[in-house]
Design an enzyme around this catalytic site. Structure first.
Site, PDB file in Angstrom:
ATOM      1  N   LYS A 212       0.770  -1.081  -0.017  1.00 53.85           N
ATOM      2  CA  LYS A 212      -0.052  -0.020  -0.148  1.00 53.85           C
ATOM      3  C   LYS A 212       0.772   1.192  -0.045  1.00 53.85           C
ATOM      4  CE  LYS A 212      -2.359   3.177   2.988  1.00 53.85           C
ATOM      5  NZ  LYS A 212      -2.233   4.416   1.830  1.00 53.85           N
ATOM      6  N   GLY A 265       6.320   6.002   7.907  1.00 54.71           N
ATOM      7  CA  GLY A 265       5.369   7.023   8.147  1.00 54.71           C
ATOM      8  C   GLY A 265       5.127   7.660   9.586  1.00 54.71           C
ATOM      9  N   SER A 266       4.137   7.953   9.813  1.00 53.50           N
ATOM     10  CA  SER A 266       4.020   8.718  11.129  1.00 53.50           C
ATOM     11  C   SER A 266       4.081   7.918  12.365  1.00 53.50           C
ATOM     12  CB  SER A 266       2.893   9.675  11.069  1.00 53.50           C
ATOM     13  OG  SER A 266       1.613   8.866  11.460  1.00 53.50           O
ATOM     14  N   GLY A 268       2.408   8.026  15.087  1.00 62.02           N
ATOM     15  CA  GLY A 268       1.204   7.838  15.468  1.00 62.02           C
ATOM     16  C   GLY A 268       0.271   6.783  15.107  1.00 62.02           C
ATOM     17  N   VAL A 269       0.440   6.632  13.725  1.00 57.89           N
ATOM     18  CA  VAL A 269      -0.010   5.446  12.587  1.00 57.89           C
ATOM     19  C   VAL A 269       0.761   4.074  13.124  1.00 57.89           C
ATOM     20  CG1 VAL A 269      -0.204   4.352  10.592  1.00 57.89           C
ATOM     21  CG2 VAL A 269      -0.720   6.618  11.051  1.00 57.89           C
ATOM     22  N   GLU A 293      10.112   2.772  10.431  1.00 53.02           N
ATOM     23  CA  GLU A 293      10.867   3.895  10.344  1.00 53.02           C
ATOM     24  C   GLU A 293       9.784   5.215  10.367  1.00 53.02           C
ATOM     25  OE1 GLU A 293      11.799   7.532   9.307  1.00 53.02           O
ATOM     26  OE2 GLU A 293      12.383   6.410   7.371  1.00 53.02           O
ATOM     27  N   CYS A 327      12.395  12.634   6.277  1.00 53.58           N
ATOM     28  CA  CYS A 327      12.187  12.119   7.778  1.00 53.58           C
ATOM     29  C   CYS A 327      13.591  12.803   8.448  1.00 53.58           C
ATOM     30  CB  CYS A 327      12.231  10.697   7.764  1.00 53.58           C
ATOM     31  SG  CYS A 327      10.958   9.697   6.809  1.00 53.58           S
ATOM     32  N   GLU A 425       7.135  17.749  14.855  1.00 52.96           N
ATOM     33  CA  GLU A 425       7.369  17.387  13.599  1.00 52.96           C
ATOM     34  C   GLU A 425       6.599  18.195  12.555  1.00 52.96           C
ATOM     35  OE1 GLU A 425       8.706  13.778  10.874  1.00 52.96           O
ATOM     36  OE2 GLU A 425       6.833  13.527  11.985  1.00 52.96           O
TER      37      GLU A 425
END
Length: 544
Positions: A212, A265-266, A268-269, A293, A327, A425
């Protein structure tokens, strides 16, 4: 049946083309950009051997030229996630049992296609779809992605040769199996190379993958998928789908054959993924591998002995290349009081020379941020700074989305080292600086270490070797990639394995042998040539 030890030696890093005026690569790229813009691509999902289209369409537009349509993608739903999983599981055993040399050569051929026939196309789709200038696209989707493919083949070849010792009368061997199930690869918009590496590193190890990618990276992702297919990747090994995050998580993380997730990605996710996977461990055939990461609030700290021009260049490049959407981008800087005025003066002058505009204008250093959501978030931070007394914008600050999502490279100076833009961030062309007492370097290092929950990248600039020693020691856990007298961006495969810890991820180091271990499951096999036929040991004999 295999009748040889097929070993792939250490490759060299792919050379970076310079695209200088008059060069062949520059002229070829111009032609390809015109070709890409002259037609609207119809972009399906790739599931098994099918090109899947749905009634849910989404237009792809360049972030720097929102009036132009590059193509249309077809968004999927939960049924397509299940279909992708089934397509992978259907071919899992056949792919896992394919000989190493036949697996390896698919990815080496893909690297060769990227380096030659498709180089201007992968660069062009990355430039247009993700708003990257030539150089940023070249080092990403061409050089880094080629390096990932070639070096990972070498690293995996090394792993396969690592075998245990054997005592007399027996033979021990180690078998490196694919994971039992499928791997989910979730990739971000900002690096085409990450989009290519996360699914292929797992697939190279014999796993099947549901990939994805971010919707804002589909334009270059589909190009790489087409390259993989031309290179001979069998249907169903990697399945590329365009589905929202919650849907893919709900289906994949509740499937008994879920074997692992490769994520960028983030934070939080990723935290949400970890929690869901932990709660669902009872349904899985094996404990899934969780590799991620995530976020960063990357720092630059200058010592009072630093070279001013080196600091200025490190900040200008580290903070503003690709609009700060790395990042690893420099997002907070700590300047010593004895050098701060000169650094700021020179940095402001440099930033004012940075031309902002379309990627098709090769003189532009700054292009657009990725989408309207990112633009709006960054604009709100900038507006708030203009209201707050403890912060001021010393250069930049203008935002305009009339024709594209343009935000000027912006530098904020704060009096409070814990001001919001020093901590959170932002993921955009915004750098925040704090001036510290030149004689309180160690106190400043403590600030660097404790201000952010992240620990991805960071840099120290100093000519005093003792200062370098102290910073390297005190900031040991503050960055997974630490730079001395250089910007905190630009990790090269095989040279600077990339990844951070704390809130920045699992530090499994993409671009190194460490990452590939995560996509393998080892089995030890012992064969005894002269088996014992009596359970009794010598110590049990009766004394005479």
């Amino acid at each position: 049946m295999q009748f040889g030890d097929f070993y792939y030696p250490m490759p060299v890093n792919e050379p970076v083309l310079n695209y200088a005026p008059g060069s062949r690569e520059r002229e070829l790229l111009k032609t390809v950009l015109n070709e890409l813009k002259s037609k609207k691509l119809d972009i399906p999902m790739y599931i098994g051997g099918e090109e899947v289209r749905t009634g849910n369409k989404m237009e792809i537009r360049p972030p720097h030229e929102t009036s132009h349509v590059l193509g249309t993608l077809y968004k999927g739903d939960a049924s397509h996630v299940r279909k992708a999983i089934n397509a992978g599981l259907k071919v899992r055993d056949k792919w896992a049992n394919t000989s190493w040399e036949n697996r390896a050569n698919i990815f080496l051929k893909a690297a060769e296609l990227l380096a030659t026939k498709y180089r201007p196309y992968i660069v062009g789709t990355t430039m247009l779809g993700q708003s990257k200038n030539i150089y940023q696209a070249e080092i990403d989707c061409a050089c880094e992605l080629i390096d990932f493919l070639r070096f990972n083949v070498h690293f995996l070849s090394d792993i396969y040769r690592q075998q245990p010792i054997s005592s007399p009368g027996m033979n021990n061997r180690m078998e490196y199996r694919a994971l039992e199930g499928f791997v989910l690869a979730v990739t971000p918009f900002n690096f085409t190379a990450i989009g290519g590496n996360l699914p292929t590193s797992a697939a190279m190890c014999g796993n099947v993958v549901v990939w994805k990618c971010a919707n804002t990276q589909v334009y270059s992702a589909q190009m790489f998928m087409r390259i993989l297919r031309e290179a001979g990747l069998p249907d169903g090994v990697i399945n590329l789908i365009y589905v929202d995050g919650p849907t893919i998580g709900e289906v994949c993380f509740s499937h008994p054959d879920f074997g692992g997730v490769h994520f960028t990605g983030s934070s939080g996710v990723f935290n949400g993924m970890w929690k869901t996977i932990g709660e669902n461990t009872k349904i899985y055939k094996a404990y899934p591998r969780i590799v991620g990461e995530t976020g960063g609030k990357d720092f630059v700290i200058a010592h009072k002995s630093a070279n001013v021009d080196a600091v200025v260049t490190g900040l200008c490049r580290g903070a503003f290349e690709y609009q700060g959407q790395k990042c690893s981008a420099a997002s907070r800087a700590y300047l010593p009081s004895n050098l701060a005025a000169e650094i700021k003066k020179k940095m402001i002058a440099e930033i004012k020379t940075m031309k902002m505009g379309s990627v098709e204008d090769f003189t532009c250093f700054i292009n657009a941020v990725i989408d309207e959501k990112s633009f709006d978030k960054l604009e709100q931070y900038i507006k708030q700074v203009k209201k707050d007394k403890g912060a001021r914008i010393i250069v930049g600050g203008k935002c305009d989305k009339t024709n594209g999502y343009y935000i000027e490279p912006t530098v904020i100076e704060v009096t409070d080292p814990k001001y919001v833009t020093m901590c959170e961030e932002l993921f955009g062309p915004v750098l925040t600086i704090y001036v510290y007492d030149e004689n309180k370097f160690e106190e400043a290092l403590k600030l660097v270490d404790t201000t952010s929950p992240y620990a991805l990248t960071g840099a120290v600039f100093a000519q005093d070797r003792y200062a370098v020693e102290v910073a390297t020691s005190k900031l040991r856990n503050a960055a997974g990639n630490f730079y001395i007298n250089d910007k905190p961006t630009g990790a090269v495969v095989g040279q600077q394995p990339f990844g951070g810890a704390r809130g920045s991820g699992t530090n499994d180091k993409a671009g190194s042998i460490l990452n590939l271990y995560r996509w393998l499951s080892a089995r030890t096999i012992k064969e005894t040539f002269n088996p014992h036929t009596d359970y009794r040991y010598p110590f049990m004999a009766v004394e005479t």
